[in-house]
Design a protein around this motif. Structure first.
Motif, PDB file in Angstrom:
ATOM      1  N   PRO A   1       0.866  -1.161   0.071  1.00 55.59           N
ATOM      2  CA  PRO A   1       0.152  -0.171   0.091  1.00 55.59           C
ATOM      3  C   PRO A   1       0.736   1.123   0.095  1.00 55.59           C
ATOM      4  O   PRO A   1       1.857   1.563   0.852  1.00 55.59           O
TER       5      PRO A   1
ATOM      6  N   MET B   1       0.797   5.753  -0.924  1.00 55.96           N
ATOM      7  CA  MET B   1      -0.166   6.791  -0.678  1.00 55.96           C
ATOM      8  C   MET B   1      -1.000   6.992  -2.102  1.00 55.96           C
ATOM      9  O   MET B   1      -0.158   7.050  -3.440  1.00 55.96           O
TER      10      MET B   1
ATOM     11  N   GLY C   1       6.240   4.527   8.552  1.00 54.20           N
ATOM     12  CA  GLY C   1       5.781   3.688   7.524  1.00 54.20           C
ATOM     13  C   GLY C   1       6.310   4.071   6.264  1.00 54.20           C
ATOM     14  O   GLY C   1       5.701   4.817   5.383  1.00 54.20           O
ATOM     15  N   THR C   2       7.536   3.549   5.869  1.00 56.52           N
ATOM     16  CA  THR C   2       8.273   3.731   4.774  1.00 56.52           C
ATOM     17  C   THR C   2       7.696   2.955   3.362  1.00 56.52           C
ATOM     18  O   THR C   2       7.649   3.633   2.561  1.00 56.52           O
ATOM     19  N   ALA C   3       7.195   1.856   3.681  1.00 51.89           N
ATOM     20  CA  ALA C   3       6.796   0.706   2.689  1.00 51.89           C
ATOM     21  C   ALA C   3       8.187   0.817   1.706  1.00 51.89           C
ATOM     22  O   ALA C   3       9.213   0.602   1.943  1.00 51.89           O
TER      23      ALA C   3
ATOM     24  N   TYR D   1       8.105   5.224  -1.371  1.00 52.29           N
ATOM     25  CA  TYR D   1       7.472   6.072  -2.591  1.00 52.29           C
ATOM     26  C   TYR D   1       7.168   7.495  -2.087  1.00 52.29           C
ATOM     27  O   TYR D   1       7.674   8.431  -2.633  1.00 52.29           O
TER      28      TYR D   1
ATOM     29  N   ILE E   1      10.816   5.311   8.731  1.00 55.48           N
ATOM     30  CA  ILE E   1      10.842   4.053   9.508  1.00 55.48           C
ATOM     31  C   ILE E   1      10.020   3.019   8.919  1.00 55.48           C
ATOM     32  O   ILE E   1       8.793   3.041   8.637  1.00 55.48           O
ATOM     33  N   GLU E   2      10.612   1.688   8.578  1.00 52.27           N
ATOM     34  CA  GLU E   2       9.785   0.410   8.231  1.00 52.27           C
ATOM     35  C   GLU E   2      10.461  -0.735   8.825  1.00 52.27           C
ATOM     36  O   GLU E   2      11.461  -0.887   9.068  1.00 52.27           O
ATOM     37  N   ARG E   3       9.197  -1.549   9.448  1.00 48.82           N
ATOM     38  CA  ARG E   3       9.550  -2.964  10.119  1.00 48.82           C
ATOM     39  C   ARG E   3       9.738  -3.932   9.195  1.00 48.82           C
ATOM     40  O   ARG E   3      10.085  -4.959   9.635  1.00 48.82           O
ATOM     41  N   ASP E   4       9.215  -3.834   8.129  1.00 45.18           N
ATOM     42  CA  ASP E   4       8.933  -5.091   7.119  1.00 45.18           C
ATOM     43  C   ASP E   4      10.720  -5.220   6.254  1.00 45.18           C
ATOM     44  O   ASP E   4      10.765  -4.167   5.563  1.00 45.18           O
TER      45      ASP E   4
ATOM     46  N   ASN F   1      13.213  -0.990  11.421  1.00 48.68           N
ATOM     47  CA  ASN F   1      12.913  -1.324  12.817  1.00 48.68           C
ATOM     48  C   ASN F   1      11.460  -1.045  12.914  1.00 48.68           C
ATOM     49  O   ASN F   1      10.739  -0.415  12.217  1.00 48.68           O
TER      50      ASN F   1
ATOM     51  N   ASP G   1       2.048   6.976   8.868  1.00 46.51           N
ATOM     52  CA  ASP G   1       1.407   6.407   7.668  1.00 46.51           C
ATOM     53  C   ASP G   1       1.732   4.728   7.846  1.00 46.51           C
ATOM     54  O   ASP G   1       2.223   4.076   7.037  1.00 46.51           O
ATOM     55  N   ALA G   2       1.667   4.297   9.292  1.00 47.39           N
ATOM     56  CA  ALA G   2       1.783   2.923   9.528  1.00 47.39           C
ATOM     57  C   ALA G   2       0.553   1.928   9.671  1.00 47.39           C
ATOM     58  O   ALA G   2      -0.328   2.157   9.003  1.00 47.39           O
TER      59      ALA G   2
ATOM     60  N   GLN H   1      -2.578   1.923  14.956  1.00 46.57           N
ATOM     61  CA  GLN H   1      -1.824   2.391  15.976  1.00 46.57           C
ATOM     62  C   GLN H   1      -1.691   3.928  16.025  1.00 46.57           C
ATOM     63  O   GLN H   1      -0.776   4.268  16.708  1.00 46.57           O
TER      64      GLN H   1
END
Ligand code: SAM
Length: 197
Positions: A21, A23, A47-49, A52, A69-72, A97, A114-115, A119
């Protein structure tokens, strides 16, 4: 010379084929115009994904720096690749992280949340200490694909109902938070801008 237009198009195609996903165009336009209009120079994105929106924000102006920041892991690595392809390593800092395990001391002109949508409130409360005076906290997906305006009984899935309830609670939290002035925009999937008083 980087062909930004082609690279952004490829990123969009990747996101679509891998179900990542990102934006919506309308939301990106809103965000980039906002950065320009308000002279935002530093952004924290949760929420980087695949990078983009971070890349689009950095492209607004050569003085804009973004920490995101992105955790995936797969998405983080893809974002890393994309940031390099744009030659933006100096201006985009990628943190791999869970945002809840990240502790930052820097302050930012703008925080873009945007996560995970359930949350929003926790992330807002956790990172507001990193916001400059008169800074902005922006949140996306407040319409959640139209579900937020539906009656609960119209939403079949129990999980979705829970998520929609959390987004409604978050909207209420923003409306009643006296430390900020929040405006809601019917743009893309619904965006809020909370300005710190
Ligand atoms: N901002 C991106 C864009 O428009 O290009 C899209 C971000 S996508 C909607 C949300 C991302 O947040 C997902 O890749 C997900 O893995 C990540 N995420 C969700 N909760 C997170 C958390 N607690 N910490 C870090 N990343 C998180």
């Amino acid at each position: 010379m980087v062909d930004s237009h082609r690279l952004l198009k490829e990123m969009k195609e990747y996101a679509e084929s891998e179900n990542v996903p990102i934006m919506m165009d309308e939301g990106i336009n809103f965000l980039t115009n906002f950065i320009l209009k308000k002279h935002v120079k530093s952004v924290l994105e949760i929420g980087t994904a695949i990078g983009y929106s971070a890349i689009q924000m950095a492209l607004v102006d050569p003085n804009v720096v973004v920490t995101t920041i992105e955790r995936d892991e797969v998405r983080y690595l893809e974002a890393l690749k994309n940031v390099k392809a744009f030659g933006l390593e100096d201006r985009i800092t990628l943190i791999y992280n869970d945002a809840f395990d990240v502790s930052l001391s820097d302050k930012f002109d703008m925080i873009f949340i945007d996560a995970a949508k359930a949350q929003n409130k926790k992330l807002f409360e956790m990172f507001e200490k990193n916001l400059e005076k008169n800074g902005f906290i922006i949140t996306d997906n407040l319409k959640f694909h139209g579900l937020v305006s539906k009656k609960e009984e119209e939403i079949k899935s129990r999980n979705l109902r829970g998520l929609v309830r959390k987004i409604k609670d978050y909207i209420e939290f923003l409306k009643t938070n006296t430390k900020y002035e929040t405006e809601f925009f019917d743009v893309g999937d619904g965006i809020s801008v909370s300005t710190k008083k």
